[in-house]
Structure formats: C-alpha cells, structure tokens
Design an enzyme around this catalytic site. Sequence first.
Site, mmCIF file in Angstrom:
data_model
loop_
_atom_site.group_PDB
_atom_site.id
_atom_site.type_symbol
_atom_site.label_atom_id
_atom_site.label_comp_id
_atom_site.label_asym_id
_atom_site.label_seq_id
_atom_site.Cartn_x
_atom_site.Cartn_y
_atom_site.Cartn_z
ATOM 1 N N GLY A 1 74.897 49.715 39.039
ATOM 2 C CA GLY A 1 75.412 50.071 40.138
ATOM 3 C C GLY A 1 74.104 49.506 41.462
ATOM 4 N N TYR B 1 25.921 61.032 40.232
ATOM 5 C CA TYR B 1 24.988 59.632 41.521
ATOM 6 C C TYR B 1 26.536 59.487 42.535
ATOM 7 C CZ TYR B 1 28.075 56.075 39.213
ATOM 8 O OH TYR B 1 28.896 55.038 38.727
ATOM 9 N N GLY C 1 36.677 50.110 39.433
ATOM 10 C CA GLY C 1 35.531 50.423 39.371
ATOM 11 C C GLY C 1 34.586 49.798 38.995
ATOM 12 N N HIS D 1 27.485 43.687 41.035
ATOM 13 C CA HIS D 1 27.154 44.008 42.311
ATOM 14 C C HIS D 1 25.518 43.981 42.195
ATOM 15 C CE1 HIS D 1 25.755 48.369 41.340
ATOM 16 N NE2 HIS D 1 26.807 48.365 40.467
ATOM 17 N N CYS E 1 29.938 48.304 35.536
ATOM 18 C CA CYS E 1 29.445 46.941 36.631
ATOM 19 C C CYS E 1 28.660 46.325 35.053
ATOM 20 C CB CYS E 1 29.007 48.153 37.919
ATOM 21 S SG CYS E 1 30.213 48.963 38.799
ATOM 22 N N ASN F 1 25.035 44.650 36.768
ATOM 23 C CA ASN F 1 23.786 44.770 37.414
ATOM 24 C C ASN F 1 23.597 43.069 37.888
ATOM 25 O OD1 ASN F 1 23.168 48.148 36.889
ATOM 26 N ND2 ASN F 1 25.350 47.425 37.831
#
Length: 401
Positions: free
Chosen positions: A221, A310, A324, A328, A346, A348
Amino acid sequence: MIRIAGLGLVGLLLAACSGQTETAGTAQAVGAVGAAGTATVPGVPAATVAFASEELSPKDPIVVKASGGTLQAVTVTNPQTGNAVKGDLSPDKTTWTSKDHLRYAATYQVVATAVNQAGAATEQRGEVHTLKPSGVATPALFQPASGDFGVGLIIGLKFDHDITDKATVEKSFKVTSSPAQDGGWYWVNKREVHYRPQEYWKAGSTVKLETTTFGTPIGGGLYGGQDVSATYKVHDSWIAKADGKTHQIKAYHNGQLVKTAPTSMGKTANTPPRGPTPTFNGTHVVLGKEAHKIMDSCTYGVCEGDPGYYSAPENWNVRISSDGEYLHENLKTVGVQGSDNVSNGCLNMNTENAKWFFDTFDVGDVVEVTNSGGPQLAINNGHGDWAISWSAWQAGSALRG
C-alpha cells in the site's frame, strides 16, 4: 446549433511530468462533480470541455481537452494550499497539460473556458482527485552531496518506511558516472540501500544519483515519496594501508607512495579492564575530521568511577568508523608506535604524522587495515561496504540476488 456541453469523463493522456513539486497532502479523494448547463445557437457546432476526475497518480498530469472549439483559459488550483498548478497549452489550443507534480490525496479545482468557432465561450468547473496511499516512503541521501569526496565514496538512500517491493524501488534508481564505471546496489536492511562500483571510483569522476520513485506503488500500500538527486565529485586517489604486523601506515597518492608513518593499533592482549580492543580489519572510509576532541571511554560503557575510565583530549582526529576508530595523535604511545599495538582501537601516531594525515585525508578517502587481529569492519559501522566481496555485493541487489 451551438451546444456548450457540461463536463464529460474521458481518458487522460497520462505521461511523466517534471517541474515544481507540491508536498504530500491529506485531502480525501472523492468522485466527479456534476455537469454544468448547456446553451444552443442554431447552425454552429458545440464546444465541449472534458477531463477525467478519477483518482490519479500524483506524478501523472491533469489533461483538459476541448472539442468543437479551443481552450481560452485553464486554471487548476489546490484549495488547501492556494497553489496554482502550472501547465502548457498545445499549439492548436485544444489541450492543456499540467507540468507540476501533484500532491497525494488532494482535490484540485479546475476552471476551463472554451470558445467555439462562432466565438461563443463557456466556463466549466470541476475537480480532479489524486489517490490516497496507505503510506508514503520518502528517501533521504545516505551521503549528502557537499564538497568533493575520495575514491572510497559510498552513496545510497535511506527510506522512512520498510520497503517490501525492493525490486520495483531499485528499478527506479539511476546512477551515471563519468568516466563510466559499472556498479551495483546492495540492500543493507529493509530501509537502506547502498551503491558502489566493483573497484574504487576513478580519480576525477563525477557521479550522479537520481530517483524516480515518486507516485509509484512499492508494495504494502506504500507509494514513493519526493524524489531526490545528487551529483558527487571525486578528487585524487588517497589510500592509506595500515598493517598491524609491521605497525606502519603507508599513504599513496594516485598510486604512488608518499608517506610512511609508524603507528600503534588496537591491542589484542586480554588486558583489563576491557580486554582485547583490536582495530577492525578491512577497508575503512574517512567519515569526517575533528582537529581537537575529548576521547571519553564512557562512549563504550566504561564511565567515570569504573576501572580503566579515561577522558583525554586528542588532536588531529580522522574518523574511520562509526564506533569510534580514528587516526589521531597520541603522545602516550609514541614509544611503542612502530613496534606494538596498545590502543583502544584507534591508530595512534606522533604529532607530525597525525597532523599530516589530518591535513591530507578527507571524507571518502580510504584506509585499508590488515593484520590487526580484529574482526572485519561491518557495513553498518561507518562505510564498511568495501569489506564485502563483489560477488556478495551483487547478491545483495533485489534485481540480481
């Protein structure tokens, strides 16, 4: 004699139209209105105005016709909004055809004046009604077309309703690229569908996405909502290759190695409080950048007061997954960058290298992660589409699977 007849019901010349589009409405569709009176003059043929008033698809035009004379004026108005519908008169002035998309579940008032060969004019009034679907599934762009993108660009659509007839919907999509590159659609779930070529986009490509779902029944529909389009520009090829065994990131510009930097990826050791936090394997795509960001472990459930909590300011952050993962700066791990993986997922680097990647890589650029010890990046974790094999990607199409 002249006979100026009332409104008759005739089949419309239904055709696709384009132009300004009204947004969805809520008026209840009803039947045709009654005919006006007639007048006669001996010896002159009648002029008749006619159009259909059954429920139309809003992407089909309203067509008003005159026979035994010509149309002098036609006005079509949505009384809910007060908006007039634009249209064109045929060269012989016998047919008026709307050129705007209409609204769902709306009533349009038609006022048409016809003139016969003797110059006698009559004004006819009536209504045209558009269908009322049970729901309207409207798409939104998965990747907004703002700026230019890397060769790992993923495009696609997110609907606000579950799609049951995926094949019909997929047929309404059109992707063109210059230079031409073959690609395919992959349904991530009942509402989201992505598109990519087999290999990365060629540097300098222009990619255009268009939908023509509006006014189309798409199962259960539902009808297609407002169409969308976007044009994407692809810049030079920037691909980083990060190896969890060598602990190095190598950056390639248009296939040429231009930078090598030591890194520390996510740890694979079962150390408290989180245990292993390896970086995801597979092809990542840059999602965005933040020069300065507070990295807070509470985002994954380790909050203030918990062991291992942290909250640290980090610089030169290039995001590569939704949960995440970033490239960096991390000055605390400089001593093991190039030799060991100790991060929370991450990649590093020291200040100089992190700043270089931040300045150089942008949305859509590629970061290929290998030998990280982690699972494969999922398609819904950022732009994990490239981690899926081409054969599996093709099987994810409603038309090929």
